[in-house]
Motif scaffolding. Structure first.
Motif, PDB file in Angstrom:
ATOM      1  N   CYS A 180       4.129  11.838  -8.145  1.00  0.00           N
ATOM      2  CA  CYS A 180       3.235  10.787  -7.645  1.00  0.00           C
ATOM      3  C   CYS A 180       3.510   9.440  -8.313  1.00  0.00           C
ATOM      4  CB  CYS A 180       1.782  11.193  -7.904  1.00  0.00           C
ATOM      5  SG  CYS A 180       0.604   9.922  -7.435  1.00  0.00           S
ATOM      6  N   GLU A 181       3.461   8.384  -7.494  1.00  0.00           N
ATOM      7  CA  GLU A 181       3.713   7.024  -8.016  1.00  0.00           C
ATOM      8  C   GLU A 181       2.531   6.499  -8.819  1.00  0.00           C
ATOM      9  OE1 GLU A 181       4.438   5.116  -4.315  1.00  0.00           O
ATOM     10  OE2 GLU A 181       6.361   6.142  -4.032  1.00  0.00           O
ATOM     11  N   HIS A 182       1.364   7.045  -8.582  1.00  0.00           N
ATOM     12  CA  HIS A 182       0.172   6.557  -9.287  1.00  0.00           C
ATOM     13  C   HIS A 182      -0.571   7.685  -9.982  1.00  0.00           C
ATOM     14  CE1 HIS A 182       0.962   3.116  -6.752  1.00  0.00           C
ATOM     15  NE2 HIS A 182       0.818   3.875  -5.683  1.00  0.00           N
ATOM     16  N   CYS A 233       3.301  11.656  -2.552  1.00  0.00           N
ATOM     17  CA  CYS A 233       2.282  12.684  -2.331  1.00  0.00           C
ATOM     18  C   CYS A 233       2.320  13.179  -0.891  1.00  0.00           C
ATOM     19  CB  CYS A 233       0.888  12.159  -2.674  1.00  0.00           C
ATOM     20  SG  CYS A 233       0.608  12.050  -4.459  1.00  0.00           S
ATOM     21  N   CYS A 253      -2.353  11.006  -6.876  1.00  0.00           N
ATOM     22  CA  CYS A 253      -3.295  10.142  -6.141  1.00  0.00           C
ATOM     23  C   CYS A 253      -3.554  10.670  -4.730  1.00  0.00           C
ATOM     24  CB  CYS A 253      -2.743   8.718  -6.059  1.00  0.00           C
ATOM     25  SG  CYS A 253      -1.353   8.543  -4.912  1.00  0.00           S
ATOM     26  N   LEU A 254      -2.567  11.394  -4.191  1.00  0.00           N
ATOM     27  CA  LEU A 254      -2.641  11.974  -2.828  1.00  0.00           C
ATOM     28  C   LEU A 254      -2.554  10.935  -1.724  1.00  0.00           C
ATOM     29  CD1 LEU A 254      -5.475  14.586  -3.440  1.00  0.00           C
ATOM     30  CD2 LEU A 254      -3.010  14.908  -3.632  1.00  0.00           C
ATOM     31  N   GLU A 255      -2.334   9.680  -2.110  1.00  0.00           N
ATOM     32  CA  GLU A 255      -2.280   8.605  -1.117  1.00  0.00           C
ATOM     33  C   GLU A 255      -0.868   8.055  -0.962  1.00  0.00           C
ATOM     34  OE1 GLU A 255      -4.915   7.765   0.541  1.00  0.00           O
ATOM     35  OE2 GLU A 255      -6.392   8.884  -0.637  1.00  0.00           O
ATOM     36  N   CYS A 256      -0.071   8.124  -2.034  1.00  0.00           N
ATOM     37  CA  CYS A 256       1.222   7.440  -2.012  1.00  0.00           C
ATOM     38  C   CYS A 256       2.221   8.218  -1.150  1.00  0.00           C
ATOM     39  CB  CYS A 256       1.756   7.285  -3.426  1.00  0.00           C
ATOM     40  SG  CYS A 256       2.267   8.840  -4.188  1.00  0.00           S
TER      41      CYS A 256
END
Ligand SMILES: [Zn+2]
Length: 331
Positions: free
Chosen positions: A54-56, A69, A63-66
């Motif tokens: 994950c990038e964040h 993910c 984060c499950l958003e990037c």
């Protein structure tokens, strides 16, 4: 609902544990997740993989958003490779393919994750090939082997892995998860009692026959409890008419076994029936039947399993059950 929301509810303790390992880069290189279907083995492995790339990521939690993910969740991240049985088994070619993938240059980072589903289905040669891989990990490899049957794996494989046993879900947990997926409360309670697998519960929730059949079987049972002859007619006009294949038969059988168990529990003072809509009416009728007879009735429900196993036809079994229950409760 995403895979991660599921894990959040399913295995919070293990998620905390693995997030710390990801954050401190202390993951071992092979884990074995054992547990029943629907306990969240795959979701947990995917979540850990997301935490790695994950990038964040925050403290090892994705984060499950990037895009990383998302790619991992979709199976499109080249450094995270999934292996599942090809037909009945995981073949040696599949493990060789995995090794080749990992030895290729140009993959996106040094770290590599592979997730092997139904690891107990590896052929002996596939398992041996994997074993060599686990012994000489090329670079930073993390392997997650998932299984419902740890005893069916080669001991040499198990000994190379750290074993985690994932507990099955409780009825309450499962009901809450289903409600979060907009399954109505009554149905979620019933499904939570019927199975401890989220996957199975979802399947049942979507099975076209489920609502109809669960309604019919309750009506049939209420008539038995009321000593109403319509129960005999309903075997043919309702239950048998609605059951059209083996899978439907299995659903009906599960409902019958649950009715037997539920009746005994209601008689013993359990406050919440699995069949909420019928709870009051069942309880009223059961109150007029001795607890010894209710227990005997529960035995009769269990006997259907035996009869079906020795190949008595499904319809004959249900007809015989109807007759025996009427005699047991009112004879
Ligand atoms: Zn992310």
């Amino acid at each position: 609902m995403t895979a991660t929301n599921k894990v959040k509810n399913l295995q919070p303790r293990l998620m905390n544990y693995f997030a710390k390992l990801v954050a401190t880069k202390k993951l071992a290189h092979a884990y074995l997740f054992a547990g029943p279907e629907g306990a969240g083995k795959r979701e947990l492995a995917v979540w850990i993989a997301q935490g790695i790339y994950c990038e964040h990521a925050a403290a090892g939690r994705p984060c499950l958003e990037c895009s990383e993910c998302h790619r991992i969740a979709a199976g499109n991240q080249p450094d995270v490779v999934y292996v599942a049985p090809d037909g009945l088994s995981i073949k040696v070619e599949q493990i060789r393919f995995l090794k080749d993938e990992f030895s290729k240059s140009g993959v996106e980072s040094n770290k590599k994750v592979f997730i092997i589903e139904n690891a107990e289905k590896m052929t002996v040669s596939a398992a041996n090939s994997l074993l060599k891989f686990l012994e000489e990990p090329s670079g930073q490899v993390v392997a997650f082997l998932l299984t419902t049957q740890p005893a069916a794996l080669l001991p040499t494989i198990v000994s190379r892995c750290q074993l985690f046993e994932l507990q099955p879900l409780s009825a309450r947990q499962l009901t809450a998860l289903l409600e979060a997926e907009n399954v109505p409360r009554e149905k979620a309670v019933l499904l939570g009692r019927l199975t401890n697998s989220l996957e199975r519960a979802r399947q049942l929730a979507q099975a076209p026959v489920f609502d109809k059949l669960s309604g019919s079987v309750c009506q049939w049972y209420l008539h038995i409890l009321q000593n109403d002859w319509r129960c005999f007619v309903e075997v043919q006009t309702k239950l048998m008419a609605e059951v059209t294949n083996k899978e439907d038969e299995k659903i009906l059988l599960d409902l019958l076994l649950l009715l037997g168990k539920d009746s005994l529990e209601l008689t013993n003072g359990e406050k919440e029936s699995a069949f909420k809509k019928y709870q009051t009416r069942f309880a009223e009728q059961l109150a007029g039947i001795s607890s010894a007879r209710v227990a005997e009735g529960t035995e009769l429900f269990l006997q259907t399993l035996y009869l079906l196993r020795i190949n008595v036809s499904f319809q004959n079994t249900i007809e015989a059950l109807t007759l025996k229950l009427c005699r047991c409760y009112h004879g």
